[in-house]
Design an enzyme around this catalytic site. Structure first.
Site, short mmCIF file in Angstrom:
data_model
loop_
_atom_site.label_atom_id
_atom_site.label_comp_id
_atom_site.label_asym_id
_atom_site.label_seq_id
_atom_site.Cartn_x
_atom_site.Cartn_y
_atom_site.Cartn_z
N SER A 187 0.58 -0.40 3.22
CA SER A 187 0.00 0.03 4.48
C SER A 187 1.09 0.39 5.49
CB SER A 187 -0.94 -1.06 5.02
OG SER A 187 -1.75 -0.58 6.06
N GLU A 280 -10.50 4.88 0.15
CA GLU A 280 -9.92 4.55 1.45
C GLU A 280 -9.59 5.81 2.24
OE1 GLU A 280 -5.81 3.11 1.77
OE2 GLU A 280 -5.87 2.82 -0.40
N HIS A 310 -8.55 -0.08 0.58
CA HIS A 310 -7.20 -0.17 1.12
C HIS A 310 -6.57 -1.51 0.74
CE1 HIS A 310 -3.96 0.65 3.95
NE2 HIS A 310 -4.13 -0.56 4.49
#
Length: 345
Positions: A187, A280, A310
């Site tokens: 991320s 995602e 995610h």
């Protein structure tokens, strides 16, 4: 379940080598596991409404950090690893803390992974990501160092990049050769890992062996996510939330060039593995980054895992797809380390 694997341009799919000729398009039609569907649904209705409202003000960020850290107390690490706390001294500044996850039995002594945790640059810590980092250490047989880099809004960019660079230099000082270090992150940590690798490759520092990105947050303008949002059912990320966070990360109106990953010069970067969930909102960003890397001549593999959310790798204890994704990552890391060793020999 196998991932849909794409190399180069986003629409150019190739079959997974383990599939023995099965076409990649057929992989996209496979349904996610029951466990995956349950977790995705729970996050969509339980976490997304809360996340969509963050961050509203500093108090909400502190509340989120407290809640995440409290939940992390319940998260254990892989039983075949041990945890060592690290404090890196820095002249005129506070030491850089971090965690070193080490395999209990027969760890590789001359290689390591530098892992940069996600959390939008505003929350999370090395502790929250132990399900990934300790699993990575156990699967690869390698030490995994996770620095406690500074967070926004108190410390906007480039503070996290400076800390990541200090962590990389510390590994070099500890005797790990650069060509035996793999940089990884998820991320926002994936964004930081890519920014760090680009910074290293265009400096006097020796280049790492490879880079691994899980669900990387590539585009801090969030334009790609906004375009994709109506077509996907992301379990907990919205472009509106991402935009608010991005403003805290940059700390200024003008975007630092090192933040704009799609505009970076990616020549001479080491091999890259990108894993992203098929469901995602950040998927288009991963595809665009893979395209940019490949056009620059990098050896980049993009794995799109159908039906996954995610950062699904963090659920590797319960999701079969997450366990397989971690195994894929371990194979990639072993391959790039072996390739560097063979090249030196």
């Amino acid at each position: 379940m196998e991932p849909l694997i794409r190399a180069g341009r986003p629409r150019r799919a190739v079959a997974h080598p383990d599939e023995q000729g099965v076409e990649a398009d057929a992989l996209a039609d496979r349904k996610p596991s029951v466990q995956s569907a349950v977790i995705s649904r729970a996050l969509r209705y339980g976490l997304r409404p809360f996340m969509h409202r963050l961050p509203g003000h500093p108090m909400s960020i502190r509340t989120a950090r407290t809640a995440v850290d409290a939940a992390a107390i319940l998260i254990g690490q892989h039983p075949q690893t041990r945890l060592e706390h690290v404090a890196i001294p820095r002249e005129g500044d506070r030491p850089l803390g971090g965690e070193l996850l080490v395999p209990e039995e027969d760890p590789v002594r001359d290689a390591a992974v530098l892992y940069l945790h996600g959390g939008g640059y505003i929350v999370c810590s090395p502790r929250t990501h132990r399900p990934i980092t300790s699993r990575l250490s156990a699967d690869c047989g390698l030490p995994v160092f996770v620095p406690h880099y500074r967070l926004a809004p108190e410390h906007p960019f480039p503070a996290p990049l400076e800390d990541a660079l200090d962590a990389y230099c510390w590994l070099l000082e500890e005797g790990y050769p650069a060509d035996r270090i793999v940089i990884a992150g998820d991320s926002a940590g994936g964004h930081l890992a890519a920014a760090l690798t680009g910074e290293i490759c265009h400096s006097d520092l020796p280049d790492p062996a490879g880079m691994v990105l899980f669900s990387p947050w590539v585009d801090l303008t969030c334009e790609l996510a906004a375009e994709c949002d109506p077509q996907v059912r992301d379990a907990y990320i919205s472009p509106q939330m991402a935009r608010r966070i991005a403003r805290l990360v940059t700390g200024r109106d003008e975007l630092d060039p090192r933040l704009a990953l799609l505009e970076c010069d990616w020549q001479d970067v080491p091999p890259v593995l990108i894993q992203v969930g098929g469901d995602e909102v950040l998927r288009p960003e991963a595809e665009r980054l893979a395209e940019a890397l490949t056009e620059a001549g990098a050896d980049c593999v993009l794995q799109i895992w159908p039906g996954q959310i995610h950062d699904f790798q963090i659920f590797n204890r319960v999701l079969p797809e997450a366990r397989q994704a971690m195994e894929e990552t371990a194979r990639f890391i072993s391959s790039v380390l072996d390739a560097r060793r063979d090249a030196v020999a």
